[in-house]
Design an enzyme around this catalytic site. Sequence first.
Site, mmCIF file in Angstrom:
data_model
loop_
_atom_site.group_PDB
_atom_site.id
_atom_site.type_symbol
_atom_site.label_atom_id
_atom_site.label_comp_id
_atom_site.label_asym_id
_atom_site.label_seq_id
_atom_site.Cartn_x
_atom_site.Cartn_y
_atom_site.Cartn_z
ATOM 1 N N HIS A 251 11.555 21.114 -23.053
ATOM 2 C CA HIS A 251 11.082 22.171 -22.157
ATOM 3 C C HIS A 251 11.620 21.973 -20.735
ATOM 4 O O HIS A 251 11.245 21.023 -20.062
ATOM 5 C CB HIS A 251 9.546 22.136 -22.146
ATOM 6 C CG HIS A 251 8.904 23.184 -21.312
ATOM 7 N ND1 HIS A 251 8.161 22.890 -20.190
ATOM 8 C CD2 HIS A 251 8.876 24.535 -21.439
ATOM 9 C CE1 HIS A 251 7.696 24.013 -19.670
ATOM 10 N NE2 HIS A 251 8.106 25.020 -20.408
ATOM 11 N N GLU B 5 15.902 23.846 -23.787
ATOM 12 C CA GLU B 5 15.504 25.165 -23.318
ATOM 13 C C GLU B 5 16.196 25.577 -22.014
ATOM 14 O O GLU B 5 16.399 24.739 -21.129
ATOM 15 C CB GLU B 5 13.985 25.191 -23.077
ATOM 16 C CG GLU B 5 13.463 26.599 -22.878
ATOM 17 C CD GLU B 5 12.250 26.700 -21.972
ATOM 18 O OE1 GLU B 5 11.996 25.794 -21.165
ATOM 19 O OE2 GLU B 5 11.551 27.719 -22.073
ATOM 20 N N ASP C 26 15.669 28.732 -19.138
ATOM 21 C CA ASP C 26 15.083 29.966 -18.619
ATOM 22 C C ASP C 26 16.171 30.641 -17.796
ATOM 23 O O ASP C 26 16.854 29.970 -17.018
ATOM 24 C CB ASP C 26 13.887 29.661 -17.704
ATOM 25 C CG ASP C 26 12.700 29.115 -18.481
ATOM 26 O OD1 ASP C 26 12.350 29.702 -19.513
ATOM 27 O OD2 ASP C 26 12.120 28.096 -18.045
ATOM 28 N N HIS D 43 13.249 28.602 -13.786
ATOM 29 C CA HIS D 43 12.034 29.089 -14.436
ATOM 30 C C HIS D 43 11.488 30.389 -13.855
ATOM 31 O O HIS D 43 10.940 31.213 -14.559
ATOM 32 C CB HIS D 43 10.936 28.018 -14.392
ATOM 33 C CG HIS D 43 9.689 28.448 -15.090
ATOM 34 N ND1 HIS D 43 8.588 28.954 -14.412
ATOM 35 C CD2 HIS D 43 9.375 28.507 -16.401
ATOM 36 C CE1 HIS D 43 7.656 29.281 -15.298
ATOM 37 N NE2 HIS D 43 8.097 29.023 -16.506
ATOM 38 N N GLU E 114 15.599 31.605 -22.734
ATOM 39 C CA GLU E 114 14.537 32.595 -22.524
ATOM 40 C C GLU E 114 14.985 33.626 -21.502
ATOM 41 O O GLU E 114 15.391 33.276 -20.396
ATOM 42 C CB GLU E 114 13.237 31.934 -22.018
ATOM 43 C CG GLU E 114 12.150 32.988 -21.755
ATOM 44 C CD GLU E 114 10.844 32.434 -21.173
ATOM 45 O OE1 GLU E 114 10.635 31.202 -21.196
ATOM 46 O OE2 GLU E 114 10.045 33.249 -20.688
#
Length: 327
Positions: free
Chosen positions: A36, A63, A65, A78, A169
């Site tokens: 994460h 991950e 973002d 993020h 994401e």
Amino acid sequence: MYKTITFIIVLIIVGNGNVKSQNKMDSKTKKIVIAHRGASGYLPEHTMEAKAMAYAMHPDFLEQDLVLTKDDVPIVIHDIHLDDITDVAEKFSNRKRKDGHFYVIDFTYKELQQLNVFERFDPKTKKAVFPKRFPYGKSHFRLHSFQDEIELIQGLNKSTGNTIGIYPEIKNPGFHRKEGKDISNIVLGILTEYGYKTKSDLCILQCFDEAELKRIRTELKSNLFLVQLVGRRINDKDLDEFKTYADGIGPSIRAIIKSVDNNDVTYTDLVKNAHARNLKVHAFTLRADQLGKIPSFEKLLEIVFYGANIDGAFTDFPDKVVEFLNK
Ligand code: CA
């Protein structure tokens, strides 16, 4: 005979990497670990350093973002704001909007390269959000593009023989649209360019915006493995709808664990109901330094992976979760 034995020995020594690459889908059928924001428990989130460290911990996915710059470069960050991980307020003090925030989308990629990145902090108090983590304000870190991170991960896959995937994401597609930008289209173009096209490629695409993830499957015709992030209460009807376009859901661990009272743990029906529809469940976020009522990180991992039977999880501490699942 000699040659055969040598070949077998070489296979054993080369080990994991090669075995894994023969079955790319393996990482979507076993319980998976998603780093994460990188190894964010140890280094400032989403920095290249945090990603390289996470990679070396052997998670299944890293991950990213994604937010667009003024000149349409997806950067790995993020929030749509720069306020609480950079020194933007010092370097570009006159560039904040009326609401007091500095927006990624108001800066070119070149401008953003001038910022220092720090451990996450509260801009008002200048105190670190996680006080036991990397010290706020120390050392020297930069923002980077999605392409740079893909090249880091693909480069490490080549040089180490491992097969670690990406888990991007799409952040706030509605906000991007209001600013005149189609972030999903731009991100899908980059994914295609780097060879991520189908469900068997080492990529899982996630988004909180339900209409947008559906659009990615239907209008934008993506064949990628899609995970619907959920931050709200959902019911069976929602799951039926998610099933029409997504391969999995990404709920908070709070939506899975109903209550914890000493050794007595109760669960919601979410995982069971998702599995009944063949949807994978990748839960967020496992943090060793944010346990609430749960006595230890190991206990939390037992609860979510074996009590609740989730298929994967986002964690700030990939080393600890990898070690737990290898046991
Ligand atoms: Ca995320």
